[in-house]
Design a protein around this motif. Structure first.
Motif, PDB file in Angstrom:
ATOM      1  N   ARG A 107      12.244  59.336  64.304  1.00  0.00           N
ATOM      2  CA  ARG A 107      12.899  60.501  64.913  1.00  0.00           C
ATOM      3  C   ARG A 107      12.451  61.736  64.137  1.00  0.00           C
ATOM      4  N   VAL A 108      12.458  62.879  64.786  1.00  0.00           N
ATOM      5  CA  VAL A 108      12.078  64.112  64.083  1.00  0.00           C
ATOM      6  C   VAL A 108      13.157  64.422  63.044  1.00  0.00           C
ATOM      7  N   PRO A 109      12.795  64.474  61.767  1.00  0.00           N
ATOM      8  CA  PRO A 109      13.808  64.676  60.725  1.00  0.00           C
ATOM      9  C   PRO A 109      14.264  66.130  60.635  1.00  0.00           C
ATOM     10  N   THR A 110      15.407  66.347  59.960  1.00  0.00           N
ATOM     11  CA  THR A 110      15.932  67.723  59.845  1.00  0.00           C
ATOM     12  C   THR A 110      15.013  68.593  58.979  1.00  0.00           C
ATOM     13  N   SER A 111      14.123  67.949  58.209  1.00  0.00           N
ATOM     14  CA  SER A 111      13.208  68.737  57.372  1.00  0.00           C
ATOM     15  C   SER A 111      12.055  69.335  58.173  1.00  0.00           C
ATOM     16  N   TYR A 112      11.976  68.990  59.448  1.00  0.00           N
ATOM     17  CA  TYR A 112      10.953  69.587  60.307  1.00  0.00           C
ATOM     18  C   TYR A 112      11.201  71.086  60.418  1.00  0.00           C
ATOM     19  N   VAL A 113      10.214  71.873  60.034  1.00  0.00           N
ATOM     20  CA  VAL A 113      10.290  73.328  60.187  1.00  0.00           C
ATOM     21  C   VAL A 113       9.596  73.669  61.500  1.00  0.00           C
ATOM     22  N   PRO A 114      10.355  74.231  62.472  1.00  0.00           N
ATOM     23  CA  PRO A 114       9.784  74.413  63.804  1.00  0.00           C
ATOM     24  C   PRO A 114       8.407  75.093  63.809  1.00  0.00           C
ATOM     25  N   PHE A 115       7.434  74.363  64.294  1.00  0.00           N
ATOM     26  CA  PHE A 115       6.047  74.821  64.475  1.00  0.00           C
ATOM     27  C   PHE A 115       5.412  75.379  63.192  1.00  0.00           C
ATOM     28  N   ARG A 116       5.832  74.857  62.048  1.00  0.00           N
ATOM     29  CA  ARG A 116       5.258  75.344  60.777  1.00  0.00           C
ATOM     30  C   ARG A 116       3.746  75.173  60.738  1.00  0.00           C
ATOM     31  N   ASN A 117       3.264  73.976  61.114  1.00  0.00           N
ATOM     32  CA  ASN A 117       1.821  73.748  60.978  1.00  0.00           C
ATOM     33  C   ASN A 117       0.998  74.617  61.920  1.00  0.00           C
ATOM     34  N   GLY A 118       1.571  74.925  63.086  1.00  0.00           N
ATOM     35  CA  GLY A 118       0.864  75.836  63.992  1.00  0.00           C
ATOM     36  C   GLY A 118       0.699  77.207  63.358  1.00  0.00           C
ATOM     37  N   ASN A 119       1.778  77.660  62.700  1.00  0.00           N
ATOM     38  CA  ASN A 119       1.708  78.948  62.000  1.00  0.00           C
ATOM     39  C   ASN A 119       0.736  78.882  60.827  1.00  0.00           C
ATOM     40  N   LEU A 120       0.840  77.830  60.020  1.00  0.00           N
ATOM     41  CA  LEU A 120      -0.021  77.720  58.831  1.00  0.00           C
ATOM     42  C   LEU A 120      -1.493  77.677  59.213  1.00  0.00           C
TER      43      LEU A 120
END
Ligand SMILES: [Zn+2]
Length: 252
Positions: A107-120
C-alpha cells in the motif's frame, strides 16, 4: 565533436542515493581513465522534511568523500512540498508508520510525499540542461522498499521521454535508475563491495541525531544489514531493539 560527459546524481543522503553516487562515481572515473572529460554533479533538495538538516549534512559529507567540487554541488529549496503537505515526512499531524503494514500489503505508505520524484527529476533536469549533462542518476527502488507510485519503472521512462522532448536536439539525457529492481540488502551488498561510506548516510524518517530504529525506513535498513551479517555503522537510539524490530513483519 564528441560531447563532454556529465552526470547529475540525485543525492538525498540516504543509503540508496549514496549507493547510486558510488556507481556514478565509478563510471566517471572509468570515463576519465579512457581520456574523456567527465563531470560528477550532485543535486540535493530541502523540502521541509523532518530530517532536513541531517540529510543535508550527509549530502555534504558524501560530496566531500567523492571529491565533488563546490561548483558541482546543487542544494535547492523546494519548501512548497511541505506547504502542500500530505506526507508523514513533511506534516507532523500525519503519523510516521512503523508497523511494516504498508510494505507487507503493498500500500502507498504515509511517508509518500505527493509527486516528490516528479519534482526532483524536473529540477535535476534543469541542472542537467545547464551542464549539457548526458546522464541523470537516481536511487529509486520499486520492488522492495518504498511502495511509492513515482518509483515505478514506467514513470521513470516517461519522465526521461518528457525531459528529452524539452531539450535541444543532440542534448539527450539518460535517466539511470540502477537500483529500481533491487532489494535493499542487494543494494547494501553492492555498495559495500564499492566501499560506499554508509556511516555518512541517513535513512530514518523521524530521528535526527540518533536513528529511531522503529520507523519502516529504519527497519528495512537494519534488516538489510542483518541479512548480510553486518552492523549498520550509523547511531541508533537502541540498536539491539532495532535489530529485533527489523525482523518483525518485513518482506522476506
Ligand atoms: Zn527511523
Amino acid at each position: 565533436m564528441e560531447r563532454n560527459l556529465a552526470h547529475v546524481v540525485l543525492l538525498s543522503g540516504g543509503a540508496d542515493s549514496a549507493t547510486v553516487l558510488g556507481i556514478a562515481a565509478a563510471k566517471v572515473a572509468a570515463e576519465r581513465e579512457a581520456g574523456r572529460t567527465s563531470k560528477l554533479i550532485a543535486f540535493h533538495c530541502n523540502y521541509g522534511q523532518i530530517t532536513e538538516m541531517r540529510e543535508l549534512s550527509c549530502f555534504r559529507s558524501l560530496c566531500e568523500h567523492y571529491m565533488i567540487p563546490n561548483e558541482h554541488r546543487y542544494v535547492v529549496d523546494i519548501g512548497f512540498l511541505k506547504q502542500i503537505g500530505g506526507s508523514s515526512l513533511t506534516d507532523a499531524s500525519v503519523a510516521v508508520e512503523s508497523d511494516g503494514d504498508a510494505i507487507v500489503n503493498a500500500r502507498v505508505p504515509t511517508s509518500y510525499v505527493p509527486f516528490r520524484n516528479g519534482n526532483l527529476l524536473s529540477i535535476a533536469a534543469a541542472v542537467a540542461a545547464k551542464h549539457d549533462a548526458t546522464d541523470i542518476w537516481c536511487g529509486v527502488v520499486d520492488e522492495d522498499a518504498s511502495g511509492y507510485p513515482d518509483c515505478r519503472p514506467a514513470f521513470i521512462e516517461f519522465m526521461e521521454a518528457a525531459i528529452n522532448a524539452g531539450l535541444p536536439d543532440g542534448h539527450d539525457i539518460v535517466i539511470n535508475a540502477p537500483l529500481i529492481n533491487a532489494k535493499k540488502d542487494q543494494i547494501i551488498q553492492a555498495g559495500n563491495e564499492m566501499s560506499v561510506p554508509y556511516e555518512l548516510t541517513w535513512s530514518c524518517y523521524q530521528g535526527d541525531q540518533e536513528a529511531c530504529g522503529v520507523c519502516d525506513s529504519c527497519r528495512l535498513r537494519v534488516a538489510s544489514f542483518l541479512k548480510l551479517g553486518l552492523d549498520d555503522p550509523i547511531k541508533y537510539k537502541d540498536y539491539e531493539a532495532a535489530k529485533v524490530a527489523a525482523q518483525v513483519a518485513m518482506p522476506s
